[in-house]
Write a protein that holds these residues in place. Structure first.
Motif, PDB file in Angstrom:
ATOM      1  N   LEU A   1      28.390 -14.406  24.003  1.00 47.25           N
ATOM      2  CA  LEU A   1      29.705 -13.787  23.821  1.00 47.25           C
ATOM      3  C   LEU A   1      29.549 -12.317  23.431  1.00 47.25           C
ATOM      4  O   LEU A   1      28.467 -11.878  23.042  1.00 47.25           O
ATOM      5  N   GLU A   2      30.646 -11.592  23.529  1.00 41.71           N
ATOM      6  CA  GLU A   2      30.618 -10.159  23.216  1.00 41.71           C
ATOM      7  C   GLU A   2      30.062  -9.868  21.825  1.00 41.71           C
ATOM      8  O   GLU A   2      29.374  -8.877  21.616  1.00 41.71           O
ATOM      9  N   ASP A   3      30.380 -10.734  20.875  1.00 34.64           N
ATOM     10  CA  ASP A   3      29.906 -10.499  19.505  1.00 34.64           C
ATOM     11  C   ASP A   3      28.495 -11.037  19.288  1.00 34.64           C
ATOM     12  O   ASP A   3      28.029 -11.116  18.154  1.00 34.64           O
ATOM     13  N   GLY A   4      27.826 -11.419  20.379  1.00 33.26           N
ATOM     14  CA  GLY A   4      26.449 -11.885  20.255  1.00 33.26           C
ATOM     15  C   GLY A   4      26.317 -13.351  19.907  1.00 33.26           C
ATOM     16  O   GLY A   4      25.228 -13.884  19.778  1.00 33.26           O
ATOM     17  N   LYS A   5      27.462 -14.009  19.740  1.00 28.98           N
ATOM     18  CA  LYS A   5      27.431 -15.418  19.363  1.00 28.98           C
ATOM     19  C   LYS A   5      27.355 -16.304  20.604  1.00 28.98           C
ATOM     20  O   LYS A   5      27.390 -15.827  21.733  1.00 28.98           O
ATOM     21  N   ILE A   6      27.303 -17.626  20.334  1.00 30.03           N
ATOM     22  CA  ILE A   6      27.135 -18.580  21.429  1.00 30.03           C
ATOM     23  C   ILE A   6      28.490 -19.098  21.893  1.00 30.03           C
ATOM     24  O   ILE A   6      29.350 -19.449  21.090  1.00 30.03           O
TER      25      ILE A   6
END
Ligand code: ATP
Ligand code: MG
Length: 641
Positions: free
Chosen positions: A95-100
């Protein structure tokens, strides 16, 4: 609202509620006391919990488990690499925020959901199950997570709870919740005074995916966690994998194929391996039968407990480090331990118990090991609620990671270290003459929170900063203030009648404004957006369910009327014309129901058709009932005479 304790398990979750002076485990929609932690997506609606599990084999790509292992985790985290092999054929996205996030087919479209949203869907499902079963309003919740959950993961769990319309009053460590259960239910704890020695218990929780060991010291009404050790990647699923790999090799060798390439085949073998493992906990040998693994091949084999023990031999050694770390951190030796209490499903594997007994101490299972976490969490939730009165029970925990803080000088210093007790507050003094930021880092040197302090006097001042490890394991800054001393004169009259002036001082505390932000907690706007979306999805799911119910009701009524008409049961109570009308309506409805139109219609359509028929059928039913009642009355009167 009724306090809710959620044991958010990787395999299954348990829901407990404090009500009527008790703590009860709440059964789910199929009357089970634990609920599979899965979320699935279908062409019309979501399949959560039991339905998700039952549809998993036919909906592999769109069914997500291991929810607690991806929440709050970065896509690039090494842990995620390890996790991936435990998922079915789910499509992951960064995801954009680096999350899964995961991408799935939902309502015939490709949709992406974040791990936080998936957990929120599951939490929402749990809330609805409880509300339906208990008719209580559920809002406040205490969610149990592993002790090793980082602040990031705790923030994410809180966000998920909020998206589900819950109020996360506390994030509690699983073992701590179980320990609280132990402390409130055990009647024979040492007295709570200085001279009495505490009872030291090691809790070993081996669940589906992870293993934690904690040492807890008990006295009546009180528990202190003294030390915690863990192995994030050790649990029942590793045993399942070992068994599955064994049979995959056997299958491949026997049939000269590679079934690893076939996700459904692997899924079938894995499911059977899980069952086999449980059977071998109670039996010395068991057959292993899987129908149609792939290409219509039925597979039969068997395993003895001895074989299993050989397969998992390397796993057993991994019991040691966490348990010993917990003891070291607690500064105790095994002779000072009263008992080793087992919780978690995988600790039922006999060779695990034996390994602990042989190397440390005989184990015990005196708690209800499947429900202790949820019940402890519900108790803690109730303790935090002003609405419910519970027996007082004090407990403290220990942090599993260092907390480094920079007070605006570009230098990080440990304010709390791994193993230090919490909740706890530290008072730090700094000199400042301008607004500044307090930055909190975790032990991986990642920024977890920033606290902006404004209103600092430019002439320079000595500030007092309270840094708190709060009961949820999150670091907060509850207050930043400076003191000013004010002198004033007080007049008094002495014995001789003379006025005496004395100078006294008063200390003022001036509180400064502190605003908190975390790269790991959702913004208020995003939270509102996701909450609205979750509400919408739930409403849509409910509509699909109600539509199915309406369709079933119509179908049942059609068959009911057909039977009554053809068996001539209704003949005495209806005119020829009425019966003909019913017959006609029913036949028309039946034809429609099985047409393309009727297969997938709106709820109102099914209801309308049903009502069209009942306008006549209810009339006849009513007459029949009335006549029967009259007849029975007449009979009674006759008998009475
Ligand atoms: P986690 O704690 O990792 O989040 P969880 O809380 O869902 O997971 P538990 O419910 O404590 O896990 O335990 C589930 C695990 O225990 C599964 O791997 C399951 O196969 C295993 N298990 C359950 N009963 C038995 C048994 N009788 N023998 C062996 N293993 C069992
Ligand atoms: Mg568990």
């Amino acid at each position: 609202s009724a306090p809710f304790g959620l044991d958010f398990g990787n395999d299954t979750s348990v829901f407990a509620v404090a009500r009527n002076r008790n703590i009860d485990v709440i059964v789910n929609d199929v009357s089970n006391r634990s609920t599979p932690s899965v979320v699935g997506f279908g062409p019309r609606n979501r399949y959560i919990g039991e339905t998700g599990k039952s549809k998993e084999s036919s909906n592999i790509k769109n069914t997500v488990g291991n929810l607690k292992r991806i929440i709050g985790l970065n896509y690039d985290d090494v842990d995620f690499e390890i996790e991936k092999k435990f998922f079915n054929k789910v499509k992951f996205v960064k995801l954009e925020d680096g999350k899964i996030g995961i991408q799935c087919r939902f309502k015939n479209e490709n949709v992406t959901f974040s791990a936080v949203q998936l957990a929120a869907m599951y939490f929402d499902h749990s809330k609805q199950i409880i509300e339906k079963e208990t008719k209580l309003v559920i809002k406040d919740v205490t969610i149990a997570v592993p002790s090793w959950f980082t602040q990031e993961q705790r923030y994410a769990v809180e966000d998920a709870a909020r998206i589900a319309g819950l109020n996360p009053v506390r994030i509690i460590n699983e073992i701590t919740a179980a320990g609280v259960s132990y402390g409130i239910f055990k009647q024979d704890l040492p007295a709570n005074d200085k001279d009495t020695e505490a009872r030291n218990v090691i809790f070993v929780d081996i669940g589906h995916s992870s293993y934690t060991a904690s040492v807890a010291a008990f006295k009546t009404g009180e528990m202190k966690i003294l030390g915690t050790g863990f192995e994030k990647h050790f649990g029942g699923r590793d045993f399942d994998m070992a068994i599955t790999n064994h049979f995959i090799d056997e299958f491949n060798a026997k049939y000269k194929v590679d079934c690893r390439e076939n996700p459904k085949a692997v899924y079938r073998l894995l499911t059977a391996a899980q069952k086999l493992k449980k059977v071998l906990s109670a039996n010395q040998a068991a057959p292993f039968n899987v129908e149609s693994v792939m290409d219509d091949i039925d597979f039969s084999s068997q395993l003895t407990r001895e074989d299993l023990e050989k397969l998992v031999e390397p796993l057993l050694q991994r019991i040691r480090v966490p348990l010993e770390n917990a003891l070291t951190q607690a500064n105790l030796t095994i002779d000072q331990i009263h008992s080793i209490e087992l919780i978690g499903g995988a600790s039922r594997v006999p060779c695990l118990k034996d390994f602990i007994a042989a190397n440390y101490k005989e184990t015990a299972r005196t708690l209800n090991s499947d429900e202790a976490i949820a019940k402890g969490a519900a108790f803690i939730c109730a303790s935090a609620s002003p609405m419910v009165r519970v027996r007082p029970f004090k407990y403290t925990d220990v942090l599993t990671g260092d907390v480094n803080v920079d007070f605006g000088d570009g230098e990080f210093n440990p304010v709390f270290t791994a193993g230090s007790p919490y909740p706890a507050t530290k008072l730090i003094t700094v000199n400042k003459n301008a607004d500044f930021k307090i930055t909190v880092q975790n032990s991986k040197n990642e920024v977890v929170s920033v606290f902006e302090v404004t209103g600092v006097p430019t002439e320079g001042v000595e500030l007092k900063i309270k840094v708190r490890a709060d009961p949820s394991g999150l670091i907060s800054v509850p207050s930043v203030y400076f003191e000013t001393v004010e002198e004033y004169e007080e007049e008094d009259v002495d014995e001789e009648g003379e006025t005496v002036k004395t100078t006294k001082t008063k200390t003022h505390e001036t509180q400064l404004k502190v605003s908190h932000s975390s790269p790991y907690a959702l913004s208020a706007e995003r939270l509102a957006e996701l909450t609205a979306l979750e509400l919408e999805l739930t409403a849509a799911d409910n509509l699909v369910m109600q539509t199915e119910d309406a369709k079933n009701t119509l179908e049942e009524h059609i068959y009911y009327c057909k039977d009554k008409v053809s068996s001539e049961e209704w003949k005495p109570y209806a005119s020829e014309a009425e019966l003909a009308k019913i017959k006609e309506l029913v036949e028309k409805a039946e034809e429609w129901l099985y047409s393309e139109d009727g297969e997938d219609a709106k709820k109102a359509k099914y209801v309308a058709k049903y009502e069209e028929i009942t306008r006549y059928s209810n009339l006849v039913k009513g007459r029949k009932k009335q006549q029967e009642q009259e007849a029975s009355l007449a009979k009674k009167e006759k008998e009475g005479k």
